[in-house]
Scaffold this motif. Structure first.
Motif, short mmCIF file in Angstrom:
data_model
loop_
_atom_site.label_atom_id
_atom_site.label_comp_id
_atom_site.label_asym_id
_atom_site.label_seq_id
_atom_site.Cartn_x
_atom_site.Cartn_y
_atom_site.Cartn_z
N GLY A 366 0.81 -1.22 0.00
CA GLY A 366 0.00 0.00 0.00
C GLY A 366 0.84 1.26 0.00
N LEU A 367 2.14 1.12 0.24
CA LEU A 367 3.05 2.28 0.26
C LEU A 367 3.46 2.69 -1.16
CD1 LEU A 367 5.36 1.14 3.21
CD2 LEU A 367 3.63 2.98 3.28
N LYS A 368 3.10 1.88 -2.14
CA LYS A 368 3.47 2.19 -3.54
C LYS A 368 2.88 3.54 -3.91
CE LYS A 368 3.17 0.28 -8.27
NZ LYS A 368 2.62 -0.85 -9.09
N GLY A 369 3.70 4.37 -4.54
CA GLY A 369 3.21 5.68 -4.95
C GLY A 369 3.65 6.80 -4.01
N LEU A 370 4.14 6.44 -2.84
CA LEU A 370 4.66 7.47 -1.92
C LEU A 370 5.96 8.03 -2.48
CD1 LEU A 370 4.15 6.34 1.80
CD2 LEU A 370 2.72 7.81 0.35
N SER A 371 6.34 9.21 -1.99
CA SER A 371 7.56 9.89 -2.48
C SER A 371 8.76 8.95 -2.45
CB SER A 371 7.86 11.10 -1.60
OG SER A 371 6.70 11.82 -1.34
N ASN A 372 9.44 8.89 -3.56
CA ASN A 372 10.74 8.20 -3.66
C ASN A 372 10.67 6.68 -3.56
OD1 ASN A 372 12.44 10.65 -3.76
ND2 ASN A 372 11.68 10.95 -1.66
N VAL A 373 9.49 6.11 -3.47
CA VAL A 373 9.39 4.65 -3.40
C VAL A 373 9.61 4.06 -4.80
CG1 VAL A 373 7.91 2.66 -2.91
CG2 VAL A 373 7.91 4.63 -1.36
N LEU A 374 10.71 3.34 -4.94
CA LEU A 374 11.07 2.78 -6.26
C LEU A 374 10.60 1.33 -6.41
CD1 LEU A 374 14.76 4.06 -6.61
CD2 LEU A 374 12.65 5.12 -7.50
N ASP A 375 10.58 0.60 -5.30
CA ASP A 375 10.18 -0.80 -5.38
C ASP A 375 9.83 -1.29 -3.98
OD1 ASP A 375 11.71 -3.94 -6.53
OD2 ASP A 375 9.63 -3.27 -6.42
N ALA A 388 14.49 6.14 -3.44
CA ALA A 388 15.48 6.78 -4.32
C ALA A 388 16.54 7.45 -3.45
CB ALA A 388 14.78 7.82 -5.19
N PRO A 389 17.81 7.37 -3.84
CA PRO A 389 18.86 8.01 -3.04
C PRO A 389 18.73 9.53 -3.09
CG PRO A 389 19.77 7.13 -5.07
CD PRO A 389 18.34 6.67 -5.01
N LYS A 390 19.22 10.19 -2.07
CA LYS A 390 19.27 11.64 -2.05
C LYS A 390 20.39 12.10 -2.98
CE LYS A 390 17.21 12.97 2.37
NZ LYS A 390 17.39 13.69 3.67
N ALA A 391 20.28 13.34 -3.40
CA ALA A 391 21.28 13.89 -4.34
C ALA A 391 22.69 13.77 -3.74
CB ALA A 391 20.96 15.35 -4.64
N GLY A 393 23.99 11.46 -2.19
CA GLY A 393 24.63 10.15 -2.33
C GLY A 393 23.82 9.02 -1.72
N PRO A 394 24.18 7.78 -2.07
CA PRO A 394 23.42 6.63 -1.57
C PRO A 394 23.54 6.48 -0.06
CG PRO A 394 25.39 5.91 -2.76
CD PRO A 394 25.28 7.40 -2.95
N GLY A 395 22.44 6.07 0.55
CA GLY A 395 22.46 5.73 1.98
C GLY A 395 21.95 6.84 2.88
N ARG A 396 22.02 8.08 2.42
CA ARG A 396 21.63 9.18 3.30
C ARG A 396 20.14 9.15 3.59
NH1 ARG A 396 23.71 13.71 6.26
NH2 ARG A 396 21.99 13.72 7.78
N ARG A 397 19.32 8.92 2.57
CA ARG A 397 17.87 8.90 2.80
C ARG A 397 17.50 7.74 3.74
NH1 ARG A 397 14.48 11.77 -0.17
NH2 ARG A 397 15.60 11.57 -2.14
N GLY A 398 18.12 6.61 3.55
CA GLY A 398 17.86 5.46 4.42
C GLY A 398 18.24 5.76 5.85
N TYR A 399 19.39 6.38 6.02
CA TYR A 399 19.85 6.71 7.37
C TYR A 399 18.89 7.70 8.04
CZ TYR A 399 22.69 8.21 11.29
OH TYR A 399 23.14 8.49 12.57
N LYS A 442 4.67 7.56 7.14
CA LYS A 442 5.00 8.89 7.68
C LYS A 442 6.50 9.14 7.62
CE LYS A 442 1.04 9.29 10.84
NZ LYS A 442 0.61 9.08 12.27
N THR A 443 7.26 8.09 7.87
CA THR A 443 8.73 8.22 7.82
C THR A 443 9.18 8.51 6.40
OG1 THR A 443 8.97 6.70 9.69
CG2 THR A 443 10.88 6.98 8.26
N ILE A 444 8.61 7.79 5.44
CA ILE A 444 8.98 7.99 4.03
C ILE A 444 8.65 9.42 3.60
CG2 ILE A 444 8.38 7.34 1.66
CD1 ILE A 444 7.99 4.44 2.76
N GLN A 445 7.52 9.91 4.04
CA GLN A 445 7.15 11.30 3.70
C GLN A 445 8.10 12.28 4.39
OE1 GLN A 445 5.61 10.60 1.14
NE2 GLN A 445 3.66 11.69 1.41
N ALA A 446 8.53 11.93 5.60
CA ALA A 446 9.39 12.85 6.37
C ALA A 446 10.77 13.01 5.73
CB ALA A 446 9.54 12.34 7.80
N VAL A 447 11.19 12.02 4.96
CA VAL A 447 12.52 12.13 4.34
C VAL A 447 12.40 12.39 2.85
CG1 VAL A 447 13.61 10.68 6.08
CG2 VAL A 447 12.69 9.62 4.02
#
Ligand SMILES: Cc1ncc(COP(=O)(O)O)c(CNc2cccc(C(=O)O)c2)c1O
Length: 448
Positions: A366-375, A388-391, A393-399, A442-447
């Motif tokens: 159900g999270l499909k379609g939220l910001s930056n959700v690739l898969d 999707a990674p932040k500009a 570099g990889p890992g920052r958005r996850g962190y 909410k976390t995905i939207q927050a980042v």
């Protein structure tokens, strides 16, 4: 929820944090804003300031029975007062044998013998050494090559990082074991996007093992090791038919197949082991984590009878395998393991996870379609959500997502790079699945 211990972090001054060099952590960032828990119960951690944090990660994929479960607590307490330590070199204690027999009974086929270690990494190194020593015992000592897989995680021992396929776990540590090859990983976002369970595309990738055999010849190859579901790299379920093809190719060429079930074992996939879910019996199987629901360090290898029996030769007073650990079959871990298996059995937690798989998949997808959700990938009670990674570099958005989840949304979350991983304890309710996914959204939207 009244913790019996006092909140510790209130008394920890900044310089109290300096001495502990934290594993797999951003130490400097953590010590500027520590994420400490002082208690736990069921699905939740408790922080020093009294916040209840829902455990979306089952600790580190290990607390499958939930936290501070009374039968397990009492078993550990009792054993600590009765038998604090006993060696298992040339001596032992009854629970080691009882637990080994119960684990063998949970495993499919003739996976009948258990060699205990203290972690998944030790279990992996044990399995690799057993595989190599097995061919020696069989008089085919030229079979020494080990084959892992890209994106594989097999712990942090030199054996595990050599067969492993995650570059950050390898690049700092020199030449590693020689004589190692890697199968290609099985993930293709274009062909498998938003898959539930085992993707339809990709079984043919198992045939890459034939190419490796053609290059080195089977007479030089000892074993293949794979995670049935690649966990740490971001939850990659095996394509339908892939594991079965690996098994067939290994049989054809007399290559041992090792399943690293440190994450997939003990109900994560709705079965005792992935081997049961996929109907594939490996020659060696590693386990750890869920065996004690994270309450005491334990790992091990379950070996098929012919593997074990090949060592049982020569004068009977001699040691058959020169390998083992001071804490192999530690009494506390064995007591915790036996109580944990009781909880899994008495509460039907493996079948419960199987029943919840569809609802879990529906919720997470159900999270499909939220910001930056690739898969999004789901299997059993495990899920990976690729962002999707932040500009920068990889890992920052996850962190940032992990930090936000803990501090702002009262949820503990594991991340692998920019992939958010969910793996709740198997006691999770449907309501709590909804809560976890809501917090994840909410976390995905927050980042974003
Ligand atoms: C398949 C597999 N094999 C071996 C290990 C090593 O286990 P030890 O850590 O007990 O030595 C693992 C461990 N897997 C693991 C450990 C910690 C964090 C995460 C994560 O994905 O966040 C995954 C694992 O997942």
């Amino acid at each position: 929820f009244q913790p019996t211990i006092h909140p510790l972090d209130a008394s920890l001054a900044p310089n109290d944090l300096a001495a502990f060099w934290m594993p797999f952590s951003a130490n400097r960032s953590f010590k500027q804003r520590p994420r400490l828990v002082v208690g736990a119960e069921g699905m939740h951690y408790l922080t020093g300031e009294g916040r209840r944090v829902i455990d979306g990660a089952a600790g580190l994929w290990c607390c499958n029975a939930g936290h501070c479960r009374e039968p397990i607590v009492k078993a550990i307490q009792g054993q600590a007062a009765r038998l604090d330590y006993a060696p298992s070199f040339q001596f032992s204690h009854p629970e080691a044998f009882t637990l080994a027999a119960r684990l063998a009974a949970l495993a499919p086929g003739d996976l009948d013998h258990v060699f205990f270690a203290n972690s998944g990494s030790e279990a992996v190194d044990t399995a690799l050494k057993i595989a190599l020593a097995y061919w020696q015992a069989r008089g085919r000592g030229s079979k020494t090559r080990l084959i892992g897989r890209e994106r594989g995680y097999h712990g942090v021992g030199f054996g595990g990082i050599s067969v492993g396929g995650i570059v950050t776990n390898r690049k700092a540590f020199g030449t590693l074991l020689t004589g190692v090859d890697h199968l290609p990983h099985t993930y293709d976002r274009d062909r498998q996007a938003f898959s539930r369970g085992e993707p339809d595309w990709g079984a043919h990738l198992a045939d890459e093992l034939e190419r490796i055999v053609a290059l080195h010849d089977a007479s030089t190859i000892a074993a293949v090791i794979v995670e049935p579901v690649a966990g740490s790299t971001g939850v990659l379920p095996p394509p339908k038919g892939y594991l079965q093809r690996l098994r067939a190719i290994c049989d054809k060429h007399d290559i041992l197949l090792i399943f690293d079930e440190v994450i997939t074992g003990f109900g994560r996939l709705g079965t005792a082991f992935a081997a049961e879910r996929y109907g594939v019996v490996p020659d060696l199987m590693t386990f750890a984590k869920g065996v004690t629901s994270g309450t005491a360090p334990m790992g091990g290898v379950i070996a098929r009878a012919p593997i074990h029996d090949a060592f049982m030769q020569g004068p009977e007073h001699t040691i058959e395998l020169f390998h083992g650990y001071t804490y192999s079959a530690h009494p506390l871990a064995c007591a915790a393991g036996l109580a944990t298996l009781d909880v899994y059995r008495d509460e039907g937690l493996f079948g419960r996870a199987a029943e919840l798989e569809a609802a879990f998949a529906d919720a997470v997808h159900g999270l499909k379609g939220l910001s930056n959700v690739l898969d999004i990938r789901t299997v059993g009670l495990a899920a990976g959500v690729d962002l999707a990674p932040k500009a920068e570099g990889p890992g920052r958005r996850g962190y940032d997502a992990m930090v936000a989840a803990f501090h702002d949304h009262d949820m503990m979350l594991r991340v692998a790079g920019d992939t958010l991983a969910l793996s709740p304890p198997l006691i999770v309710t449907e309501g709590q699945i909804g809560e976890l996914v809501e917090k994840l959204g909410k976390t995905i939207q927050a980042v974003a």
